[in-house]
Design an enzyme around this catalytic site. Structure first.
Site, PDB file in Angstrom:
ATOM      1  N   HIS A  74       0.840  -1.184   0.000  1.00 48.47           N
ATOM      2  CA  HIS A  74       0.000   0.000   0.000  1.00 48.47           C
ATOM      3  C   HIS A  74       0.882   1.243   0.000  1.00 48.47           C
ATOM      4  O   HIS A  74       1.825   1.346   0.797  1.00 48.47           O
ATOM      5  CB  HIS A  74      -0.903   0.033   1.241  1.00 48.47           C
ATOM      6  N   SER A  75       0.628   2.182  -0.905  1.00 51.57           N
ATOM      7  CA  SER A  75       1.290   3.479  -0.910  1.00 51.57           C
ATOM      8  C   SER A  75       2.814   3.296  -0.986  1.00 51.57           C
ATOM      9  O   SER A  75       3.327   2.746  -1.948  1.00 51.57           O
ATOM     10  CB  SER A  75       0.846   4.272   0.322  1.00 51.57           C
ATOM     11  N   LEU A  76       3.571   3.750   0.027  1.00 55.03           N
ATOM     12  CA  LEU A  76       5.017   3.536   0.034  1.00 55.03           C
ATOM     13  C   LEU A  76       5.342   2.063  -0.148  1.00 55.03           C
ATOM     14  O   LEU A  76       6.282   1.701  -0.870  1.00 55.03           O
ATOM     15  CB  LEU A  76       5.616   4.046   1.349  1.00 55.03           C
TER      16      LEU A  76
END
Length: 284
Positions: A101-103
């Protein structure tokens, strides 16, 4: 049904990381990577809904219950990727899937592009490429990062008088989350300190990056990925406004309702993401 969650610590030699284990021991091996300033509880709603997977949800270095990097070290994407490889070695996994998720999605894409023979599946949530920069600003960016590092050494971490205030601060962070999501993240992220509570995350995580890839370099990682990949784009998240970038990504994509933390903010959002990924992994 998935087995109950297990708490473990993994000694990687250069650092010790904490993690949650989900799913059957003989399931498809998957390492889950959370977003910036989050922790393994980012997957507390989603992971139990995923079938047939053995999920190791890490607290990335400097986050949650994992160790911080030593003085003088940083938190570059390559350092996170190396941590993931060491986790795989520790678990005896030559080939494994990545859930990010994300990073965490950015780390996953870079690792899968750098070593495509090691990664069997990529399941990404509202993230794919790091922020990019142009060559002309490289020297200025490094100078800004060095000055920020010097200033950080003289600044104390924020202390919240009550647990609820610490949770409230996370709700209103750079990317807002629901109260339930903030409370889940606080379980592994907030710690008692003199005068109240403080977030465990290493304050160096908030420093600006000293260098950025060009867009062509960033896309090169995505284009070198050879495994099956599914990218969930949150309709009200961070990727949706970048239609041109999304068109350049060679990934299967699904747009789902919700914000950047759609897999964590509430149970309906987690169920939508789980349904998508269960189909992707072949466990409908």
């Amino acid at each position: 049904m998935s087995s109950p969650v297990e708490d473990v610590r993994l000694d990687l030699g250069h650092i010790e990381l904490a993690a949650h284990l989900f799913g059957p021991a003989d399931g498809l091996p998957v390492i889950a990577l959370h977003g910036w300033l989050d922790n393994a509880n980012s997957f507390a709603r989603l992971a139990p809904k995923l079938e047939g997977l053995r999920i190791v949800a890490l607290d990335l270095a400097g986050h949650g219950h994992s160790a911080h990097r030593p003085a003088g070290a940083g938190y570059g994407l390559a350092d996170y990727a190396f941590d993931v490889l060491r986790v795989a070695e520790r678990l005896g996994w030559q080939r494994f899937g990545l859930l990010g998720h994300s990073l965490g999605a950015v780390i996953a894409v870079q690792l899968a592009g750098a070593l495509p023979e090691r990664v069997s599946h990529l399941a990404l949530i509202d993230g794919a490429l790091p922020p990019t920069g142009d060559e002309q600003s490289a020297a200025e960016r490094l100078g800004m990062a060095l000055n920020a590092q010097l200033r950080r050494e003289a600044r104390a971490k924020t202390v919240y008088p009550t647990l609820d205030q610490g949770v409230g601060a996370r709700m209103k962070g750079m990317v807002a989350v629901s109260r339930e999501a903030a409370e889940l993240l606080a379980q592994r992220g907030l710690m008692a300190v003199p005068g109240g509570y403080s977030w465990r995350s290493d304050s160096r995580l908030t420093l600006p990056s000293p260098a950025r890839l060009s867009q062509a370099q960033a896309l090169a990682f995505a284009q070198r990925v050879s495994c099956a990949t599914c990218l969930v784009v949150a309709a009200d998240g961070l990727l949706a406004p970048h239609a041109r970038l999304l068109e350049q990504l060679p990934f299967e994509q699904a747009v789902l309702p919700g914000g950047h933390h759609l897999h964590l903010n509430d149970e309906p959002g987690a169920s939508l993401v789980a349904d998508c990924f269960n189909r992707f992994f072949g466990f409908p």
